[in-house]
Design an enzyme around this catalytic site. Structure first.
Site, mmCIF file in Angstrom:
data_model
loop_
_atom_site.group_PDB
_atom_site.id
_atom_site.type_symbol
_atom_site.label_atom_id
_atom_site.label_comp_id
_atom_site.label_asym_id
_atom_site.label_seq_id
_atom_site.Cartn_x
_atom_site.Cartn_y
_atom_site.Cartn_z
ATOM 1 N N SER A 72 -6.082 -4.808 11.506
ATOM 2 C CA SER A 72 -7.522 -4.627 11.414
ATOM 3 C C SER A 72 -8.134 -6.003 11.190
ATOM 4 O O SER A 72 -7.475 -6.898 10.662
ATOM 5 C CB SER A 72 -7.864 -3.720 10.231
ATOM 6 O OG SER A 72 -9.252 -3.735 9.966
ATOM 7 N N TYR A 84 -6.473 -0.883 1.497
ATOM 8 C CA TYR A 84 -6.582 -1.010 2.949
ATOM 9 C C TYR A 84 -6.451 -2.459 3.423
ATOM 10 O O TYR A 84 -5.598 -2.776 4.257
ATOM 11 C CB TYR A 84 -7.897 -0.407 3.452
ATOM 12 C CG TYR A 84 -7.999 -0.453 4.959
ATOM 13 C CD1 TYR A 84 -7.263 0.432 5.736
ATOM 14 C CD2 TYR A 84 -8.802 -1.387 5.601
ATOM 15 C CE1 TYR A 84 -7.328 0.391 7.123
ATOM 16 C CE2 TYR A 84 -8.877 -1.429 6.980
ATOM 17 C CZ TYR A 84 -8.138 -0.546 7.731
ATOM 18 O OH TYR A 84 -8.201 -0.603 9.097
#
Length: 180
Positions: A72, A84
């Site tokens: 990401s 995350y």
């Protein structure tokens, strides 16, 4: 899982592996979260990638294949607290190491770093529930220190990001195909 894949590909090996599993939530200020909150995300997003890759690596090496890991943009720049961004940074590092160690075997390793895309988890109602559920379990003193406005700001920020999310997921799958 590795045995099943081996039965499917036989002596040819596995030419392509795409690691795309991932979860985002909870995303919140770190002080709102628990160690388990971090671990649950890291376990799926990073340890899952490592586990699947290690089990299938002999087959990929045999075929001189390709590994595509979905990270990401948040693996480079931290956007929220929680596991995350940490997990995606770990995917970046793991992939860089694999790329170096497997190049002599003819194996290519690619990283995809998507930005915001519309998925099931970008629904505003779901975001509100997630933010509220995190806020509900925050200790009273932390709530006092942060204030309810921080909860509202988190929801508003996440909602705005969801509004700007790209609905065209084929942009990501095209990158996966290119990586293979």
């Amino acid at each position: 899982m590795a045995e099943w894949v081996k039965q499917q590909v036989g002596d040819k090996g596995l030419w392509g592996l795409v690691n795309n599993a991932g979860i985002m939530f909870p995303l919140a200020p770190n002080e709102w979260l628990t160690k388990d909150d971090f671990w649950n995300v890291i376990n799926v997003n990073l340890m899952g990638v490592i586990d699947v890759t290690l089990h299938l690596l002999p087959l990929v090496r045999k075929a001189r294949g390709r590994i595509v890991n979905v990270s990401s943009i948040a693996g480079r720049v931290n956007i929220y607290g929680g596991g995350y961004c940490i997990s995606k940074h770990g995917v970046e590092s793991f992939s860089d190491g694999l790329r170096r160690e497997l190049s002599s075997f003819g194996v290519k390793v690619a990283i995809i770093e998507p930005g915001g895309f519309k998925t099931r988890v970008s629904e505003k109602g779901d975001i509100l529930k997630l933010v509220q559920s995190m806020w509900d379990r925050v200790p009273k003193q932390v709530k006092t220190d942060y204030g309810e406005q921080s909860r509202d700001n988190l929801y508003q920020d996440m909602s705005q990001k969801a509004d700007r999310s790209n609905p065209n997921l084929s942009l990501v799958t095209d990158c996966m195909e290119h990586g293979l």
